[in-house]
Design an enzyme around this catalytic site. Sequence first.
Site, mmCIF file in Angstrom:
data_model
loop_
_atom_site.group_PDB
_atom_site.id
_atom_site.type_symbol
_atom_site.label_atom_id
_atom_site.label_comp_id
_atom_site.label_asym_id
_atom_site.label_seq_id
_atom_site.Cartn_x
_atom_site.Cartn_y
_atom_site.Cartn_z
ATOM 1 N N LYS A 13 0.091 -1.298 -0.132
ATOM 2 C CA LYS A 13 -0.091 0.186 0.078
ATOM 3 C C LYS A 13 0.787 1.239 -0.081
ATOM 4 O O LYS A 13 0.531 1.639 -1.015
ATOM 5 C CB LYS A 13 -1.212 -0.101 0.930
ATOM 6 C CG LYS A 13 -0.463 0.655 2.337
ATOM 7 C CD LYS A 13 -1.511 0.687 2.874
ATOM 8 C CE LYS A 13 -0.895 -0.604 4.757
ATOM 9 N NZ LYS A 13 0.308 0.489 5.582
ATOM 10 N N ARG A 88 -6.611 2.347 11.156
ATOM 11 C CA ARG A 88 -6.423 0.950 10.699
ATOM 12 C C ARG A 88 -7.086 0.238 12.085
ATOM 13 O O ARG A 88 -7.202 -0.381 12.496
ATOM 14 C CB ARG A 88 -4.880 0.755 11.924
ATOM 15 C CG ARG A 88 -3.498 0.588 10.821
ATOM 16 C CD ARG A 88 -2.012 0.339 11.519
ATOM 17 N NE ARG A 88 -1.514 -0.299 10.403
ATOM 18 C CZ ARG A 88 -0.906 -0.333 9.695
ATOM 19 N NH1 ARG A 88 -0.536 1.155 9.917
ATOM 20 N NH2 ARG A 88 0.323 -0.424 9.003
ATOM 21 N N ARG A 167 1.760 -9.034 13.083
ATOM 22 C CA ARG A 167 0.708 -7.847 12.334
ATOM 23 C C ARG A 167 -0.231 -7.931 11.324
ATOM 24 O O ARG A 167 -1.353 -7.761 11.713
ATOM 25 C CB ARG A 167 2.469 -6.929 11.482
ATOM 26 C CG ARG A 167 3.195 -6.682 12.975
ATOM 27 C CD ARG A 167 4.647 -6.108 12.053
ATOM 28 N NE ARG A 167 3.968 -4.906 10.648
ATOM 29 C CZ ARG A 167 5.140 -5.097 9.533
ATOM 30 N NH1 ARG A 167 5.806 -5.413 9.634
ATOM 31 N NH2 ARG A 167 4.818 -4.213 8.725
HETATM 32 P P1 ADP Z 1 2.939 -2.063 7.082
HETATM 33 O O1 ADP Z 1 1.841 -1.301 7.264
HETATM 34 O O2 ADP Z 1 3.849 -2.245 6.964
HETATM 35 O O3 ADP Z 1 2.888 -2.628 8.861
HETATM 36 P P2 ADP Z 1 3.861 1.005 8.483
HETATM 37 O O4 ADP Z 1 4.938 1.813 8.355
HETATM 38 O O5 ADP Z 1 2.411 1.461 8.521
HETATM 39 O O6 ADP Z 1 3.851 -0.593 7.878
HETATM 40 O O7 ADP Z 1 3.340 1.201 10.535
HETATM 41 C C1 ADP Z 1 4.553 -0.064 11.086
HETATM 42 C C2 ADP Z 1 3.167 0.238 12.448
HETATM 43 O O8 ADP Z 1 3.543 1.758 12.983
HETATM 44 C C3 ADP Z 1 2.792 -0.993 12.566
HETATM 45 O O9 ADP Z 1 2.729 -2.071 12.920
HETATM 46 C C4 ADP Z 1 2.095 -0.198 13.942
HETATM 47 O O10 ADP Z 1 2.247 -0.494 14.765
HETATM 48 C C5 ADP Z 1 2.501 1.590 13.806
HETATM 49 N N1 ADP Z 1 0.817 2.556 12.757
HETATM 50 C C6 ADP Z 1 1.017 2.564 11.665
HETATM 51 N N2 ADP Z 1 0.105 3.541 11.999
HETATM 52 C C7 ADP Z 1 -0.888 3.120 12.656
HETATM 53 C C8 ADP Z 1 -2.391 3.234 12.926
HETATM 54 N N3 ADP Z 1 -2.858 3.692 12.667
HETATM 55 N N4 ADP Z 1 -2.245 3.050 14.394
HETATM 56 C C9 ADP Z 1 -1.482 2.371 15.262
HETATM 57 N N5 ADP Z 1 -0.549 2.078 14.752
HETATM 58 C C10 ADP Z 1 -0.153 2.456 13.792
#
Ligand code: ADP
Length: 211
Positions: A13, A88, A167
């Site tokens: 994404k 999320r 995750r």
């Molecule tokens: P990916 O989509 O590959 O898991 P991201 O860089 O989007 O990687 O997110 C990494 C981590 O950051 C997530 O596993 C979570 O712990 C945290 N995170 C990111 N965005 C959110 C969100 N909107 N709400 C809660 N935690 C978040």
Amino acid sequence: MNLIFLGAPGAGKGTQAEVVSEALNIPQISTGNILREAAKNGTEYGLKAKAAMDAGALVSDDIVIGILKERIAEDDCKEGFILDGFPRTVPQAEALDAMGIKIDKVIEINVADETIKQRVSGRRVCQGCGASYHIEYKPSKTEGVCDKCGDKTVIRKDDQPEVVLERLATYHEKTAPLKDYYEKQGKLVTVEGQEEVAETSRLTLAAVGVE
Ligand code: ADP
Ligand code: ZN
């Protein structure tokens, strides 16, 4: 145009959000990148966030919602923005609605869990600027070196296999219900992730109306 990109960790994404961000010239807002930056800088919320991230769990809604509110109030978001990794959870989506932010489309990049488990091991991130790469699907020009800033690219701590499983579980439990949430609002568009990144990008651009 205000867009949301939804997808399991490693579905691509972020890559697709970047493609659309460049095509439409609107900012890509990655809550993951903002949180990693905060963790690196050792701010109070950054350290809290780091503990959750390293365990493959979500950072608490109030922290992330606060970050997002601040970020979309900035000037460059006036003409639209792309949310990459937010919302999320259902409460995060409700917070967006409560803020009166109008979302035009929600693009889900759909990739099977099995494929994700294979792909994530090849993922690299720049320790300097946060740019992301994949050794097979999106390599940097020089291995281990960021194209954008020249710093080192490394494996994210949360891309280790055990954490990836966690995750994925978190995604299915907390984030996947958003598909229903936005389906009901008539905003969900699903793009099937392809073997070739360029092919997925073509489908994604078509889905947002850029050809
Ligand atoms: P990916 O989509 O590959 O898991 P991201 O860089 O989007 O990687 O997110 C990494 C981590 O950051 C997530 O596993 C979570 O712990 C945290 N995170 C990111 N965005 C959110 C969100 N909107 N709400 C809660 N935690 C978040
Ligand atoms: Zn970099």
